[in-house]
Write a protein that holds these residues in place. Structure first.
Motif, PDB file in Angstrom:
ATOM      1  N   TRP A 148      98.369  30.179 -23.111  1.00 26.40           N
ATOM      2  CA  TRP A 148      99.857  29.932 -23.482  1.00 26.40           C
ATOM      3  C   TRP A 148      99.982  31.007 -24.509  1.00 26.40           C
ATOM      4  N   PRO A 149     100.969  31.619 -25.034  1.00 28.28           N
ATOM      5  CA  PRO A 149     102.366  31.402 -24.118  1.00 28.28           C
ATOM      6  C   PRO A 149     102.620  32.259 -22.914  1.00 28.28           C
ATOM      7  N   SER A 150     101.601  33.039 -22.734  1.00 28.80           N
ATOM      8  CA  SER A 150     101.787  33.972 -21.287  1.00 28.80           C
ATOM      9  C   SER A 150     101.889  33.051 -20.345  1.00 28.80           C
ATOM     10  N   SER A 151     101.174  31.732 -20.116  1.00 26.94           N
ATOM     11  CA  SER A 151     101.047  31.023 -18.909  1.00 26.94           C
ATOM     12  C   SER A 151     102.718  30.482 -18.910  1.00 26.94           C
ATOM     13  N   SER A 152     103.597  30.623 -19.688  1.00 25.12           N
ATOM     14  CA  SER A 152     104.884  29.929 -19.721  1.00 25.12           C
ATOM     15  C   SER A 152     105.685  30.775 -18.632  1.00 25.12           C
ATOM     16  N   GLN A 153     105.208  31.959 -18.375  1.00 25.05           N
ATOM     17  CA  GLN A 153     106.188  32.782 -17.546  1.00 25.05           C
ATOM     18  C   GLN A 153     105.952  32.440 -15.976  1.00 25.05           C
ATOM     19  N   TYR A 154     104.765  31.681 -15.647  1.00 20.45           N
ATOM     20  CA  TYR A 154     104.681  31.223 -14.251  1.00 20.45           C
ATOM     21  C   TYR A 154     104.392  29.875 -13.886  1.00 20.45           C
ATOM     22  N   VAL A 155     104.191  29.011 -15.199  1.00 19.52           N
ATOM     23  CA  VAL A 155     103.970  27.700 -14.848  1.00 19.52           C
ATOM     24  C   VAL A 155     105.026  27.051 -14.251  1.00 19.52           C
ATOM     25  N   ILE A 156     106.322  26.837 -15.179  1.00 16.65           N
ATOM     26  CA  ILE A 156     107.495  26.352 -14.819  1.00 16.65           C
ATOM     27  C   ILE A 156     108.104  26.822 -13.477  1.00 16.65           C
ATOM     28  N   GLY A 157     108.074  28.029 -12.967  1.00 18.53           N
ATOM     29  CA  GLY A 157     108.544  28.611 -11.908  1.00 18.53           C
ATOM     30  C   GLY A 157     107.603  28.107 -10.673  1.00 18.53           C
ATOM     31  N   THR A 158     106.098  27.953 -11.073  1.00 20.12           N
ATOM     32  CA  THR A 158     105.187  27.521 -10.039  1.00 20.12           C
ATOM     33  C   THR A 158     105.576  25.889  -9.611  1.00 20.12           C
ATOM     34  N   PHE A 159     105.432  25.204 -10.808  1.00 23.79           N
ATOM     35  CA  PHE A 159     105.837  23.677 -10.429  1.00 23.79           C
ATOM     36  C   PHE A 159     107.115  23.591  -9.656  1.00 23.79           C
ATOM     37  N   ILE A 160     108.188  24.232 -10.039  1.00 18.63           N
ATOM     38  CA  ILE A 160     109.628  24.078  -9.232  1.00 18.63           C
ATOM     39  C   ILE A 160     109.419  24.600  -7.714  1.00 18.63           C
ATOM     40  N   SER A 161     108.739  25.525  -7.689  1.00 19.07           N
ATOM     41  CA  SER A 161     108.657  26.300  -6.293  1.00 19.07           C
ATOM     42  C   SER A 161     107.888  25.323  -5.475  1.00 19.07           C
ATOM     43  N   LEU A 162     106.862  24.765  -6.117  1.00 17.14           N
ATOM     44  CA  LEU A 162     105.876  23.867  -5.367  1.00 17.14           C
ATOM     45  C   LEU A 162     106.705  22.714  -4.767  1.00 17.14           C
ATOM     46  N   ALA A 163     107.697  22.180  -5.990  1.00 16.28           N
ATOM     47  CA  ALA A 163     108.540  21.181  -5.569  1.00 16.28           C
ATOM     48  C   ALA A 163     109.441  21.296  -4.540  1.00 16.28           C
ATOM     49  N   LEU A 164     110.004  22.483  -4.470  1.00 23.82           N
ATOM     50  CA  LEU A 164     110.901  22.752  -3.400  1.00 23.82           C
ATOM     51  C   LEU A 164     110.111  22.899  -2.157  1.00 23.82           C
ATOM     52  N   LEU A 165     109.114  23.539  -2.187  1.00 22.96           N
ATOM     53  CA  LEU A 165     108.415  23.658  -0.904  1.00 22.96           C
ATOM     54  C   LEU A 165     107.897  22.198  -0.080  1.00 22.96           C
ATOM     55  N   PHE A 166     107.477  21.442  -0.954  1.00 23.99           N
ATOM     56  CA  PHE A 166     107.101  20.074  -0.477  1.00 23.99           C
ATOM     57  C   PHE A 166     108.341  19.175  -0.016  1.00 23.99           C
ATOM     58  N   ASP A 167     109.137  19.357  -0.829  1.00 17.93           N
ATOM     59  CA  ASP A 167     110.467  18.514  -0.536  1.00 17.93           C
ATOM     60  C   ASP A 167     111.227  19.206   0.538  1.00 17.93           C
ATOM     61  N   GLY A 168     111.179  20.661   0.900  1.00 20.05           N
ATOM     62  CA  GLY A 168     111.499  21.128   2.098  1.00 20.05           C
ATOM     63  C   GLY A 168     110.886  20.683   3.401  1.00 20.05           C
ATOM     64  N   LEU A 169     109.502  20.645   3.246  1.00 21.45           N
ATOM     65  CA  LEU A 169     108.541  20.273   4.310  1.00 21.45           C
ATOM     66  C   LEU A 169     108.645  18.667   4.750  1.00 21.45           C
ATOM     67  N   GLY A 170     109.242  17.805   3.633  1.00 19.15           N
ATOM     68  CA  GLY A 170     109.354  16.487   3.889  1.00 19.15           C
ATOM     69  C   GLY A 170     110.607  16.419   4.688  1.00 19.15           C
ATOM     70  N   LEU A 171     111.685  17.198   4.470  1.00 17.84           N
ATOM     71  CA  LEU A 171     112.910  17.138   4.960  1.00 17.84           C
ATOM     72  C   LEU A 171     113.073  17.539   6.323  1.00 17.84           C
ATOM     73  N   ILE A 172     112.249  18.551   6.648  1.00 18.73           N
ATOM     74  CA  ILE A 172     111.994  19.021   7.917  1.00 18.73           C
ATOM     75  C   ILE A 172     111.189  17.895   8.797  1.00 18.73           C
ATOM     76  N   ALA A 173     110.222  17.321   8.367  1.00 20.69           N
ATOM     77  CA  ALA A 173     109.609  16.428   9.271  1.00 20.69           C
ATOM     78  C   ALA A 173     110.447  15.076   9.274  1.00 20.69           C
ATOM     79  N   THR A 174     111.096  14.878   8.334  1.00 22.89           N
ATOM     80  CA  THR A 174     112.358  13.600   8.706  1.00 22.89           C
ATOM     81  C   THR A 174     113.382  14.024   9.427  1.00 22.89           C
ATOM     82  N   GLY A 175     113.876  15.338   9.520  1.00 25.25           N
ATOM     83  CA  GLY A 175     114.794  15.643  10.475  1.00 25.25           C
ATOM     84  C   GLY A 175     114.238  15.817  11.754  1.00 25.25           C
ATOM     85  N   TYR A 176     113.057  16.447  12.125  1.00 22.06           N
ATOM     86  CA  TYR A 176     112.337  16.309  13.295  1.00 22.06           C
ATOM     87  C   TYR A 176     112.217  15.075  14.073  1.00 22.06           C
ATOM     88  N   GLY A 177     111.590  14.132  12.944  1.00 30.02           N
ATOM     89  CA  GLY A 177     111.353  12.844  13.743  1.00 30.02           C
ATOM     90  C   GLY A 177     112.426  12.076  13.952  1.00 30.02           C
TER      91      GLY A 177
END
Length: 207
Positions: A148-177
């Motif tokens: 820190w503080p250099s980690s702040s440039q990627y920490v929030i973005g990484t967490f948000i991107s991972l949340a989008l990725l897993f939420d998207g995979l969950g929606l794809i699985a739900t839609g397909y099922g």
């Protein structure tokens, strides 16, 4: 009646298709965010600032409409805080990202330490998994704080991107099922309709 049921299943199938399509969009956004974490962090901060600002303005409007009640001053204070926080985040997104990264690191440290101590004290059936979770949280918090503080440039973005990725995979699985289930129901309705039609045909010929 069977036609109505088929129409309903067709609408459900289209709904699940749109759900899967939304999941694909979220997965693509998450992958892009993981490749461009600094951009994802800045975008997340700006979006967060606008949400605070708009939420504060809406809250202020509700407070004005509720003037003369006990809610008025509380609503005004909360709305003013949201507006002020939104302005600060929009003006200094980098500083806001640093503060959130620090807060996230402290949460990881506290959560990891709590899980480690709890696992060692309780030693329940999930002892090994809880121990791994605690160690991972503690290590992640130390890594974020150590850079820190250099980690702040990627920490929030990484967490948000991972949340989008897993939420998207969950929606794809739900839609397909969901589409598979709707397909099975449609097939069964078609089979029942065919059996019913053949039964009526036999009755008519018998008469």
């Amino acid at each position: 009646m069977p036609g109505t049921k088929r129409d309903e299943t067709a609408r459900l199938s289209r709904g699940f298709s749109w759900l899967a399509a939304l999941g694909v969009i979220l997965v693509i956004a998450g992958l892009i965010g993981l490749f461009y974490t600094a951009f994802a962090t800045l975008t997340s901060m700006l979006l967060f600032g606008w949400l605070l600002l708009i939420g504060g303005l809406v809250g202020l409007l509700h407070a004005v409409q509720a003037r003369g009640t006990n809610f008025f001053w509380l609503g005004v204070v909360v709305a003013a805080l949201n507006i002020a926080a939104g302005v600060v985040v929009l003006k200094t997104p980098d500083a806001a990202a640093e503060a959130l990264a620090m807060f996230a690191a402290l949460l990881f440290l506290a959560g990891g330490l709590f899980r480690l101590v709890g696992a060692l004290v309780v030693r329940g059936p999930q002892f090994g998994w809880t121990l791994v979770q605690g160690a991972f949280g503690l290590l992640l918090g130390i890594l974020v704080l150590g850079t820190w503080p250099s980690s702040s440039q990627y920490v929030i973005g990484t967490f948000i991107s991972l949340a989008l990725l897993f939420d998207g995979l969950g929606l794809i699985a739900t839609g397909y099922g969901g589409r598979r289930v709707v397909g099975l129901v449609t097939e069964r309705l078609t089979t029942e309709g065919d059996h019913g039609a053949s039964g009526k045909g036999r009755n008519t010929s018998g008469t």
